[in-house]
Design an enzyme around this catalytic site. Structure first.
Site, PDB file in Angstrom:
ATOM      1  N   SER A 125     -14.317  -0.979  23.716  1.00  0.00           N
ATOM      2  CA  SER A 125     -14.513  -2.410  23.964  1.00  0.00           C
ATOM      3  C   SER A 125     -15.870  -2.731  24.559  1.00  0.00           C
ATOM      4  O   SER A 125     -16.399  -1.983  25.396  1.00  0.00           O
ATOM      5  CB  SER A 125     -13.428  -2.879  24.945  1.00  0.00           C
ATOM      6  N   GLU A 127     -16.200  -4.751  26.754  1.00  0.00           N
ATOM      7  CA  GLU A 127     -15.938  -4.916  28.191  1.00  0.00           C
ATOM      8  C   GLU A 127     -16.543  -3.735  28.975  1.00  0.00           C
ATOM      9  O   GLU A 127     -16.817  -3.859  30.172  1.00  0.00           O
ATOM     10  CB  GLU A 127     -14.422  -5.025  28.410  1.00  0.00           C
ATOM     11  N   TYR A 149      -9.646  -2.551  33.463  1.00  0.00           N
ATOM     12  CA  TYR A 149      -9.543  -2.391  32.004  1.00  0.00           C
ATOM     13  C   TYR A 149     -10.831  -1.771  31.446  1.00  0.00           C
ATOM     14  O   TYR A 149     -10.797  -0.821  30.665  1.00  0.00           O
ATOM     15  CB  TYR A 149      -9.280  -3.756  31.354  1.00  0.00           C
TER      16      TYR A 149
END
Ligand code: NAP
Ligand code: G4F
Length: 328
Positions: A125, A127, A149
């Site tokens: 990801s 992220e 996460y």
């Protein structure tokens, strides 16, 4: 040669459902891994259940993964299952680590033990870039995750590379930027705005509570992104790829277009809810998908404005009948 078999973890999720369609269209035998629940959550794959096989296993249970691979004997494994909602990772950081980080090692261990010739895709990801160290972000950009996460996904990314380098497994990490669709989980900001705008336009609710409207994301259309995943596993050699549009927009712009599409001004309806601000925010993400374009021949075609309209129109069509799009 027999039919090629792919195993998808997370098949009940947004990406899993689109990937299943993509692989069926290429004549794969598609097996989806599902975890046991007291009620089934098959809304996104209801139209596919006659054409795919579903097998129970859980990312938390090593032996269930080994047994699954022994039963199914896939040529390709797409590991999409994860606890994927950033705010939940702050409230449940340990569980997020178990699913989203260690779950990857459990699946890679199963691959190594059962059949190291399996080609493995890991759903990494953007992220992981978090507090971005350069803009736009490439495969070489240093990581700085800003949520449990993001930290868990970074572990998954590196363990994928480690199994490739240690055991010669064909393993790819796809660093995907945000991708959305009418099948997006309703708690994510794009679906929340699309649904809120549609319901407000239809007189079903008055306002919409949101958090940080200034956050910017590189938002693409999910059905196009599963094609990039598949392409990664069809190359001569495994590698990692950034997948995104190369354009970013703020949550505020998403609101402007979504409400504007329905003849509304978002400023009349959107309220700031401080409860929705995150302990640490990722302010801006922007992909440089050059490697994916040049090596995979992949590029997105749906524009940001089209994406917003697709999502708002889907919500409007469903709420017009007062029916929940997810069928609940
Ligand atoms: P999603 O809609 O939240 O789907 C997550 C899937 O994981 C669901 O099928 C869920 O099953 C399954 N799952 C969760 N925990 C599990 C466990 N312990 N064992 C087995 N299955 C489990 O996610 P998505 O948007 O499709 O994203 C797919 C993957 O890409 C995720 O790993 C996500 O983190 C990553 N990713 C997504 C984006 C994006 O913008 N969408 C961007 C980058 C990376 P249930 O139905 O049982 O809950
Ligand atoms: O839609 P979001 O919750 O997605 P986020 O946090 O970017 O994560 C998604 O994309 C990642 C890829 O970078 C995936 F790996 C991950 O699994 C997931 O799919 O939030 C986007 C932005 C954030 O900055 C958030 O603070 O929208 C802002 N936001 C503002 N108001 C909101 C809200 N987000 C949510 N969920 N809800 C709001 O009311």
């Amino acid at each position: 040669m027999g039919q090629r078999c792919a195993l998808i973890t997370g098949i009940t999720g947004q990406d899993g459902s689109y990937l299943a369609e993509h692989l069926l269209a290429r004549d794969y035998r598609v097996v989806g891994m599902v975890r046991r629940a007291s009620t089934e959550s098959f809304e996104r794959i209801a139209h596919l259940v006659d054409r795919i096989e579903l097998e129970q296993a859980d990312l938390l249970d090593q032996l269930s993964l080994v047994n699954l691979l022994q039963r199914v004997r896939p040529a390709e494994v797409y590991n999409l299952a994860a606890q994927s909602f950033v705010p939940t990772s702050f409230s449940q950081p340990l569980l997020t680590g178990e699913f989203t980080a260690l779950g990857v090692t459990r699946m890679l261990e199963a691959v190594r033990l059962v059949d190291p010739e399996i080609r493995f895709y890991q759903a990494s990801s953007s992220e992981m870039f978090g507090k971005v160290q350069e803009t736009p972000q490439t495969e070489q950009t240093p990581f700085y995750p800003r949520s449990p996460y993001g930290v868990a996904k970074l572990y998954g990314h590196w363990i994928t590379i480690n199994y490739r380098e240690s055991y010669g497994i064909y393993a790819c990490s796809g660093i995907l930027f945000n991708h959305e669709s009418p099948r997006r989980g309703r708690e994510f900001v794009t679906r929340k705005i699309a649904e809120g705008a549609a319901r407000i336009a239809l007189g079903l609710q008055e306002d919409l509570r949101l958090g940080n409207l200034d956050a910017r994301r590189d938002w693409g259309y999910a059905p196009e992104y599963v094609d990039a995943m598949w392409r990664m596993l069809q190359q001569d050699a495994p590698a990692d790829y950034v997948v995104g549009t190369g354009e970013y927009h703020s949550c505020r712009e998403f609101c402007e277009i979504a409400f504007g599409h329905l003849g509304l001004d978002y400023r009349d309806h959107v309220r700031l809810d401080p409860e929705l601000l995150r302990p640490a925010e990722v302010e801006t993400l922007l992909a440089d998908p050059s490697r994916a374009r040049e090596s995979l021949g992949w590029s997105p075609t749906t524009s940001f404005e089209e994406l917003v309209r697709i999502m708002v129109d889907a919500e409007t069509a469903h709420w017009r009948e007062h029916k929940d799009p997810a069928g609940r």
